[in-house]
Write a protein that holds these residues in place. Sequence first.
Motif, short mmCIF file in Angstrom:
data_model
loop_
_atom_site.label_atom_id
_atom_site.label_comp_id
_atom_site.label_asym_id
_atom_site.label_seq_id
_atom_site.Cartn_x
_atom_site.Cartn_y
_atom_site.Cartn_z
N LEU A 182 -1.12 63.19 54.51
CA LEU A 182 -1.21 62.96 55.95
C LEU A 182 0.18 62.91 56.59
O LEU A 182 0.37 63.37 57.72
CB LEU A 182 -1.96 61.66 56.23
CG LEU A 182 -3.47 61.70 55.99
CD1 LEU A 182 -4.06 60.29 56.04
CD2 LEU A 182 -4.15 62.60 57.02
N LYS A 186 1.62 65.08 59.69
CA LYS A 186 2.23 64.45 60.86
C LYS A 186 3.55 65.12 61.22
O LYS A 186 3.84 65.40 62.39
CB LYS A 186 2.46 62.96 60.59
CG LYS A 186 3.02 62.19 61.78
CD LYS A 186 3.89 61.04 61.36
CE LYS A 186 5.23 61.53 60.84
NZ LYS A 186 6.21 60.45 60.61
N LEU A 206 -4.88 69.08 56.66
CA LEU A 206 -5.42 67.89 57.31
C LEU A 206 -6.91 67.75 57.01
O LEU A 206 -7.39 66.65 56.68
CB LEU A 206 -5.19 67.96 58.82
CG LEU A 206 -5.78 66.82 59.65
CD1 LEU A 206 -5.24 65.48 59.18
CD2 LEU A 206 -5.48 67.03 61.13
N TRP A 217 -10.82 57.98 56.63
CA TRP A 217 -9.64 58.80 56.90
C TRP A 217 -8.74 58.18 57.97
O TRP A 217 -7.51 58.32 57.90
CB TRP A 217 -10.05 60.22 57.29
CG TRP A 217 -10.69 60.41 58.63
CD1 TRP A 217 -12.01 60.36 58.92
CD2 TRP A 217 -10.02 60.71 59.87
NE1 TRP A 217 -12.22 60.61 60.26
CE2 TRP A 217 -11.02 60.82 60.87
CE3 TRP A 217 -8.69 60.91 60.23
CZ2 TRP A 217 -10.72 61.11 62.20
CZ3 TRP A 217 -8.39 61.19 61.55
CH2 TRP A 217 -9.39 61.29 62.51
N LYS A 218 -9.31 57.46 58.92
CA LYS A 218 -8.47 56.83 59.94
C LYS A 218 -7.62 55.70 59.36
O LYS A 218 -6.53 55.42 59.86
CB LYS A 218 -9.34 56.30 61.09
CG LYS A 218 -9.97 57.42 61.92
CD LYS A 218 -10.77 56.87 63.08
CE LYS A 218 -11.41 57.99 63.90
NZ LYS A 218 -12.22 57.47 65.03
N VAL A 221 -4.56 57.36 58.17
CA VAL A 221 -3.67 57.67 59.30
C VAL A 221 -2.85 56.43 59.66
O VAL A 221 -1.66 56.52 59.95
CB VAL A 221 -4.48 58.16 60.50
CG1 VAL A 221 -3.61 58.24 61.76
CG2 VAL A 221 -5.09 59.54 60.20
N VAL A 224 0.25 55.96 57.46
CA VAL A 224 1.31 56.98 57.46
C VAL A 224 2.64 56.46 57.98
O VAL A 224 3.68 56.60 57.31
CB VAL A 224 0.87 58.23 58.24
CG1 VAL A 224 2.05 59.16 58.50
CG2 VAL A 224 -0.22 58.97 57.46
N VAL A 279 0.53 57.29 64.93
CA VAL A 279 -0.90 57.20 64.62
C VAL A 279 -1.72 57.96 65.66
O VAL A 279 -2.61 58.75 65.32
CB VAL A 279 -1.34 55.72 64.57
CG1 VAL A 279 -2.86 55.61 64.52
CG2 VAL A 279 -0.73 55.04 63.35
N LEU A 282 -1.55 61.76 65.17
CA LEU A 282 -2.39 62.29 64.08
C LEU A 282 -3.87 62.24 64.45
O LEU A 282 -4.62 63.16 64.14
CB LEU A 282 -2.14 61.50 62.80
CG LEU A 282 -1.19 62.12 61.77
CD1 LEU A 282 -1.00 61.20 60.58
CD2 LEU A 282 -1.68 63.48 61.31
N LEU A 283 -4.28 61.17 65.10
CA LEU A 283 -5.68 61.08 65.53
C LEU A 283 -5.99 62.19 66.54
O LEU A 283 -7.06 62.81 66.48
CB LEU A 283 -5.95 59.71 66.16
CG LEU A 283 -5.88 58.49 65.22
CD1 LEU A 283 -6.07 57.21 66.02
CD2 LEU A 283 -6.92 58.59 64.11
N ALA A 286 -6.33 65.58 64.71
CA ALA A 286 -7.64 65.74 64.07
C ALA A 286 -8.70 66.12 65.09
O ALA A 286 -9.54 66.99 64.84
CB ALA A 286 -8.02 64.46 63.34
#
Length: 352
Positions: A182, A186, A206, A217-218, A221, A224, A279, A282-283, A286
């Motif tokens: 991850l 990022k 990803l 998965w969150k 994240v 990370v 964070v 990355l969210l 996705a």
Amino acid sequence: PLSPSETFKDDPLRVLRAIRFATRFGFAPDADILSAAASQEVRAALGSKVSRERIGTELEGMFNGPAPTAAVRLLQQLRLFDQVLKPPPDVQQLLGSEFGRPCVEIMAAAEAMLVQLKLELSPEDRRLLLLAALLLPLRSLSYSVKANKQQPATAYIIRESLKWRVKEVDGVALLHAQVTQLAEVKNAVKGPGAMDSSPAETRVQLGRTIRQLTAHWKLGVLLVPLLQLPAAAPLGVDGASGNQAPSMSPSAGGAPGTGGQREEGDLEQEQLMQHVDSVQGLLSAATGFGLADCWQWKPLLDGKQLMEILKLPKGPALGHATAAVMDWQLAHPQGSREECIEHMKATHAAVQ
């Protein structure tokens, strides 16, 4: 009444209960209680007289309470961390007794991000995230189970020292294994317009990671940005040990571990906001790539269909083809079954 020292030596579990109640209700333990709890006699009694199940139950109560980091920080300040989260003997010798300090720092950063992001996690997911963060500096350590077989030291701590559940052993191991993947994503999607111009390989990487972590998965994240912190450096690698950082006095800085003030090792606001941005980036990636729910996807083509379409026998080639179908879906979330068939035919023909 008995003195705190005699009370704790009579039943050392009372130390953990005192920590749990103090951090739950936000009060500072009395100085005599802190002094007795930090004594070598109580430390030794906790390690020898109390079952691991009872210790694990008390720690779980701390994790489920309103101030889990404050509770674990108090364990470290009272020099009880290595007695509660006890690593395998050979790993303990490598780390020394103060390895809990960087662990607590990473857990504190994870909890601070949760508060800032206002993320609603189930109690189970919150506990798993904080446990994975706490043990992140130990992720590279392993111990020998039998000849030629190694297992993560974190698995020993969770399963043997705390007697927690197998799902937490597996969950922590999976989060630690996937967080670097991850982090690579990022780095590939940061910056203006980076997401729109990201290659298919980034989307596939990803998506693969999300599918590995499934519903968690969150949580990956959230781990990370913690990798950037000096405290997250793997302990036990190239001689690194928890004893390199000076220990904190139980009485330093006022009432320890009760969450009423900023503690040493807590994130500065600017750094915290950088982690929050990471964070959220990355969210957003996705979601923007259409992969937020890809862990629930079914392949557009199953093995039987691939055998018929590509004239493949059972075996490794079929396994590679099945994986290639999902990779294509991850790269083309809006793609149709017919388009996937054409892609697989063209790819198969190219390697013949």
